[in-house]
Design an enzyme around this catalytic site. Structure first.
Site, PDB file in Angstrom:
ATOM      1  N   GLY A 114       0.832  -1.204   0.000  1.00  0.00           N
ATOM      2  CA  GLY A 114       0.000   0.000   0.000  1.00  0.00           C
ATOM      3  C   GLY A 114       0.866   1.252   0.000  1.00  0.00           C
ATOM      4  O   GLY A 114       1.954   1.287  -0.600  1.00  0.00           O
ATOM      5  N   SER A 115       0.395   2.262   0.721  1.00  0.00           N
ATOM      6  CA  SER A 115       0.992   3.596   0.612  1.00  0.00           C
ATOM      7  C   SER A 115       2.463   3.665   0.970  1.00  0.00           C
ATOM      8  O   SER A 115       3.169   4.543   0.489  1.00  0.00           O
ATOM      9  CB  SER A 115       0.221   4.565   1.500  1.00  0.00           C
ATOM     10  N   THR A 116       2.970   2.778   1.845  1.00  0.00           N
ATOM     11  CA  THR A 116       4.384   2.855   2.191  1.00  0.00           C
ATOM     12  C   THR A 116       5.252   2.651   0.955  1.00  0.00           C
ATOM     13  O   THR A 116       6.385   3.106   0.905  1.00  0.00           O
ATOM     14  CB  THR A 116       4.761   1.787   3.253  1.00  0.00           C
ATOM     15  N   LYS A 154       4.799   4.037  -1.807  1.00  0.00           N
ATOM     16  CA  LYS A 154       4.881   5.292  -2.552  1.00  0.00           C
ATOM     17  C   LYS A 154       6.278   5.919  -2.423  1.00  0.00           C
ATOM     18  O   LYS A 154       6.689   6.708  -3.261  1.00  0.00           O
ATOM     19  CB  LYS A 154       3.801   6.265  -2.074  1.00  0.00           C
TER      20      LYS A 154
END
Lengths: 657, 370
Positions: free
Chosen positions: A308-310, A312
């Site tokens: 997920g966002s990590t 990014k």
């Protein structure tokens, strides 16, 4: 008269011949035993006279980086019974049952077997053996043995692993460094009499056991403690399935801590898991073994998840390095983006982020911006960076069962897949891969191989073998790494769960829905935080993964970041990293301390009033739509804490239905 | 007078006995030294007592070889009565003496006597004398066989109550050997096998430890620690000795693997230390003794001396046969000592005494007959 005499003479001759026949038979029998079968009996007799007694070698000690003992070998005993020498089996069975806490009836059956020796129990502590010796029971034999002992139970379980009854490493570093830790057992071969005493004049052979070497880990016992304590609380508070935390020194790749809860007791790894106690007896031995194996599985290296966002962070540094994006490039979030006709939503589509810089987009974790960055990079370049950071390949950490993760091949990547990967979906990684990649960002772009053990030393403390740190490759430039660190520091605002005044925490949260069987499962999340501090010269990188939180909150920023904060704070102070306050932080620290009031359960309106009375500021967690009537579910810091006037209390409001 | 002629004494027999006796003393020392040291803190404990009894035995033998064997015939009945009294006396508390649940000795002051040894002696003399008096009546069942069977049965019962199965058994075998040699009808002897079958069966079944011995004999490795233990250890000793043996004093089995190696299993230790050469020599020495003994019986001019020599020779022959058969696991394990060789003063003295009598009988043989 003469007839009797003749008969008698004849009879005596018959007797004489009978004796001759029997004695000839006996000579034949002797020849059979002593000549024909001689070697067979001789060999059996030799076996009877010879005793080959193994002398166990002492397994090496496992130290933390500061020479604290994490695994030691204590003297233990193997207990045997010679049934033939037992005077009263009932009494012996009772005594063994009392001291060793074993079933009396089973023991009685065991010691009544007609065998030379019967093993009763291995790995018996010295004090229990002493208790048995004092009873002066005949037929008991004690043989020296070593027992692996982990002084702190349920501590660094997955790093240390455990050994089997033969003192062979089975898991963790006990397994991966087996060849150093395990010495060579010695032997004592001697001829003995029936009482086990050495026969005079017989040749005894004694082979000295060679003790194992000692292993020095990269792990710091104190930091490991911080991590264990923090995730233990997080596990309970969030009713999570599992919590994992890893602490890495980015400069060396040293694993300073790797904690997983729930874990197992290394001293008794085969203990029945509590939740299975009731049905254990009904399970097949394979099911039982599988269940135990599950508890031994190290999620930090063996389990993959969708980051997920990590993730990014990876897309960001790739974009920055390739110069397709700059920190202050402007973007506009409308809540969604359409890729190849497929609408991809921003997580905050109900309240789009609107205009934002790239740096702000990282802080906001705005999906459409990363889709855009991914498109600017193109799949080949993004793939190159993904591989360069080590995803899709094991990190070569020396722990058993490491998974490679799954990275879609560049040819299987369409526009939608590219978009998804840009914000951390459609890729599976292990926690150790992600923290290694982020450590590279913290370490000026140099990807280090994670290291659990530093060296092998002998009993005098002399280094026998060193495991040097290994730089895998430089993935990004120092400049890009520095830029990214600033962006990530800015992402941890004073309102964020991981913010620590003076310590310049940089990091990124992540919340991913769990996929099972190719579909996302509603309500099942993996919440994570990955960050480092101080941002300008990172000393440690911390990662926290909360698997399936079951509480009211599941966002990484809400539940994982505070756990990381606690580990960061404790560790930085322990490492004697001096806080460097910004002018605002310094000003705040001058102000008098006030007690945080209890605002949980209040409406937002009332909570704001209450905090104002205490001369405190507030920040509402902005991930949800809320109004002044929204009920406060949680607050940070908690009621009763002493903080400086003017500090911010973060409020978590109940989302609007 | 034949008994006075020294020159006619059977020299071969004398030498044979002395050789066996010498081997016995040496082997008792070798076999016992370890357990003797453990038990008495003295390597020579058994050597000393065996040596003393051997010397006393030699004097007893030489003395009796000068006493006319016919003299004993005159006291046949009193000897039997005394032996019965002694056998009964064992059961009087305080007089009986024994170990491992069997009372087999009488304790008289510092001396222990084995009444069953005396009983054999009395029985042989009585039968020789009595059967000689019966002359042709020996062919009758009622006069020739039954009385001796009854006497034997009395001895048998008294001895088996001690209990001492092997001694009781050898009494039976000696009795039948003498009756057979005396010229009884074969049928009169064979008939006793009929009641014997259920009798033996009863003993085997009623006395647990006797049954265990029988089953152990069939397969000693089925129960190597208990019933089959001694049999296996004996085979190990004999087998390790091979043809030439490990050398005198080099037995390993005497290190407590064979319990009391100087007693009933001394033959196994001999086999281990002196090999097949040693064991075969001993068997041949006993055969030599039997041949000389029965030769004396055959050549003896009077019936009484003939039967007496037969009885004594059969006693030695049967006992050594049983002992060697046990050591070679040819029959079930039973405790019977090896004549002249196993340690034990009482038994040795009686053996030597019997040899003295046999030597005296040998003097009655006419020079031409030798």
């Amino acid at each position: 008269m003469s007839s009797i005499k003749t008969v008698v003479k004849r009879r005596i001759i018959v007797v004489l011949f009978a004796f001759f026949a029997v004695y000839a038979g006996l000579i034949g029998r002797l020849a059979f035993i002593q000549i024909i079968n001689s070697s067979e009996y001789q060999q059996k007799a030799m076996e009877q006279w010879t005793r080959d007694i193994p002398i166990p070698s002492q397994r090496g000690i496992i130290y933390d980086r500061n020479s604290k003992k994490l695994a030691i070998s204590a003297t233990a005993y193997e207990i045997y019974v010679r049934p033939a020498e037992v005077k009263d089996p009932e009494v012996l069975a009772q005594a063994l049952s009392d001291v060793l806490e074993m079933d009396r009836a089973q023991l009685l059956q065991k010691i009544s077997v007609k065998k030379d020796t019967v093993i009763i129990k291995k790995k018996v502590d010295a004090d229990k053996v002493k208790a048995l010796r004092e009873k002066e029971l005949s037929g008991l034999i004690f043989i020296d043995d070593c027992k692996r002992f982990y002084p702190q139970t349920n501590f660094a379980s997955y790093i240390l692993g455990f050994t089997n009854t033969d003192n062979e490493g089975q898991d963790g570093v006990e397994l991966t460094y087996e060849k150093y830790l395990n010495g060579f057992p010695g032997r004592n071969i001697k001829m003995t009499d029936a009482h086990g005493q050495e026969l005079p004049g017989s040749e005894a052979k004694y082979y000295e056991p060679q003790d194992g070497l000692n292993l020095v880990l990269s792990v710091d016992e104190v930091i490991q403690h911080f991590a264990e304590k923090a995730i233990e609380n997080a596990l309970v508070e969030n009713k999570a399935k599992r919590v994992t935390a890893i602490v890495v020194d980015p400069k060396t790749g040293d694993i300073l801590a790797m904690a997983v809860k729930p874990d197992f007791d290394n001293n008794d790894p085969r203990k029945i898991p509590e939740e299975l106690l009731d049905k254990w007896s009904t399970m097949s031995s394979k099911e039982q073994y599988d269940a135990l194996f599950k508890t031994w599985r190290n999620p930090a290296v063996s389990d993959t998840y969708e980051p997920g966002s990590t993730f990014k962070i990876i897309t960001s540094v790739a974009g920055l390095e390739e110069n397709v994006v700059k920190p202050d490039d402007r973007f506009h979030c409308v809540g969604h983006v359409t890729v190849s006709g497929k609408r991809i939503k921003c997580w905050r589509s109900y309240n789009p982020h609107g205009p934002e810089s790239f740096a702000e987009a990282v802080k906001n974790s705005c999906n459409p911006v990363f889709v855009e960055v991914g498109q600017r990079l193109g799949k080949e370049k993004l793939y190159k960076y993904i591989k360069a950071f080590g995803f899709g390949t094991p990190t070569n950490i020396k722990l058993p069962g490491e998974a490679a993760g799954i990275v879609r091949g560049v040819n299987e990547m369409g526009p939608v897949e590219l978009a998804n990967i840009s914000f951390g979906q459609g890729i599976s990684v292990t926690p150790i891969q992600l923290i290694s990649a982020v450590s590279a960002v913290a370490n000026g772009g140099y990807l280090m191989e994670p290291r659990v053990a530093k060296k092998v030393i002998d009993d005098m403390g002399k280094t026998v073998h060193e495991f040097p740190t290994r730089m895998v490759r430089q993935v990004i430039s120092k400049e890009t790494a520095a830029t990214m660190r600033q962006i990530l520091e800015a992402a941890v605002a004073p309102t964020a769960g991981s913010y620590i005044p003076g310590y310049k925490v940089a990091g990124k949260t992540g919340t991913a829905q769990k996929a099972e069987g190719g579909f996302y499962v509603p309500g099942k999340f993996v919440s994570s935080f990955i960050g480092f501090a101080p941002a300008n010269d990172p000393k440690i990188v911390v990662m926290v993964v909360i698997d399936e939180p079951g509480g009211a909150q599941h966002f990484g920023g809400v539940i994982a970041a505070p756990v990381a904060k606690s580990i960061l704070y404790d560790t930085l102070r322990y490492l004697d990293v001096k806080p460097q306050y910004t002018p605002e932080e310094a000003k705040l620290l001058q102000k008098p301390l006030v007690k945080v009031p209890e605002v949980e359960g209040m409406s937002l309106q009332n909570a704001i009033k209450e905090l104002a009375k205490a001369k405190l500021k507030y920040s509402v967690d902005s991930e949800f739509e809320h109004s002044l009537e929204s009920v406060i579910l949680d607050q940070t810091p908690k009621a009763g804490a002493d903080i400086n006037e003017g500090s911010i209390v973060i409020l978590y409001a109940k989302p609007k239905e | 007078m034949p008994g006075k002629n020294k020159n006619n004494m059977d020299f071969t027999l004398l030498i044979t006995v002395l050789i066996l006796l010498a081997i016995g003393v040496a082997m008792v020392f070798s076999a016992s030294s370890i357990s003797s040291f453990m038990k008495y803190d003295d390597r020579y404990h058994y050597l000393k007592s065996q040596g003393i009894f051997a010397i006393i035995g030699i004097f007893a033998m030489l003395f009796l070889s000068r006493v006319d064997y016919r003299l004993f015939g005159k006291f046949a009945m009193p000897l039997v009565l005394v032996s019965l009294v002694l056998l009964v006396a064992i059961f009087i508390p305080g007089l009986g003496h024994g170990a491992k649940g069997a009372v087999r000795w009488l304790k008289i002051g510092p001396w222990t006597v084995q009444p069953s040894e005396f009983a054999k002696f009395a029985l042989i003399i009585f039968m020789a004398r009595s059967i000689t008096n019966k002359k042709e009546k020996i062919r009758s069942f009622k006069d020739g066989v039954l009385p001796y069977i009854i006497l034997m049965a009395i001895y048998f019962v008294l001895i088996i109550l001690e209990p001492n199965l092997s001694m009781a058994g050898s009494i039976v075998m000696i009795t039948f050997a003498i009756l057979f040699a005396a010229g009884t009808k074969i049928m009169h002897l064979a008939i006793w096998a009929i009641p014997l079958v259920p009798g033996v069966g009863y003993i085997v079944l009623s006395k647990g430890y006797m049954l265990k011995r029988v089953t152990a004999f069939m397969d000693p490795w089925a129960d190597p620690l208990n019933k089959g233990y001694q049999a296996i250890q004996s085979l190990y000793a004999l087998g390790s000795g091979g043809i030439f043996g490990l050398g005198l004093g080099n037995s390993r089995q005497k290190f407590f693997y064979i319990p009391e190696p100087q007693n009933d299993f001394i033959f196994s230790i001999i086999g281990e230390e002196l090999g097949f050469i040693g064991t075969a020599t001993i068997v041949i020495l006993f055969l030599l003794l039997i041949w000389r003994g029965l030769r004396i019986a055959l050549l003896c001019p009077d019936n009484y001396g003939c039967l007496l020599a037969t009885g004594i020779t059969c006693m030695v022959g049967i006992q050594s046969m049983l002992n060697i058969a046990v050591a070679t696991v040819s029959i079930p394990t039973t405790g019977i000592s090896l004549p002249f060789i196993s340690s034990g003063g009482s038994s040795l003295l009686f053996m030597m005494a019997n040899m003295g009598i046999l030597l005296n009988i040998s003097k009655s043989i006419k020079a031409s007959g030798g």
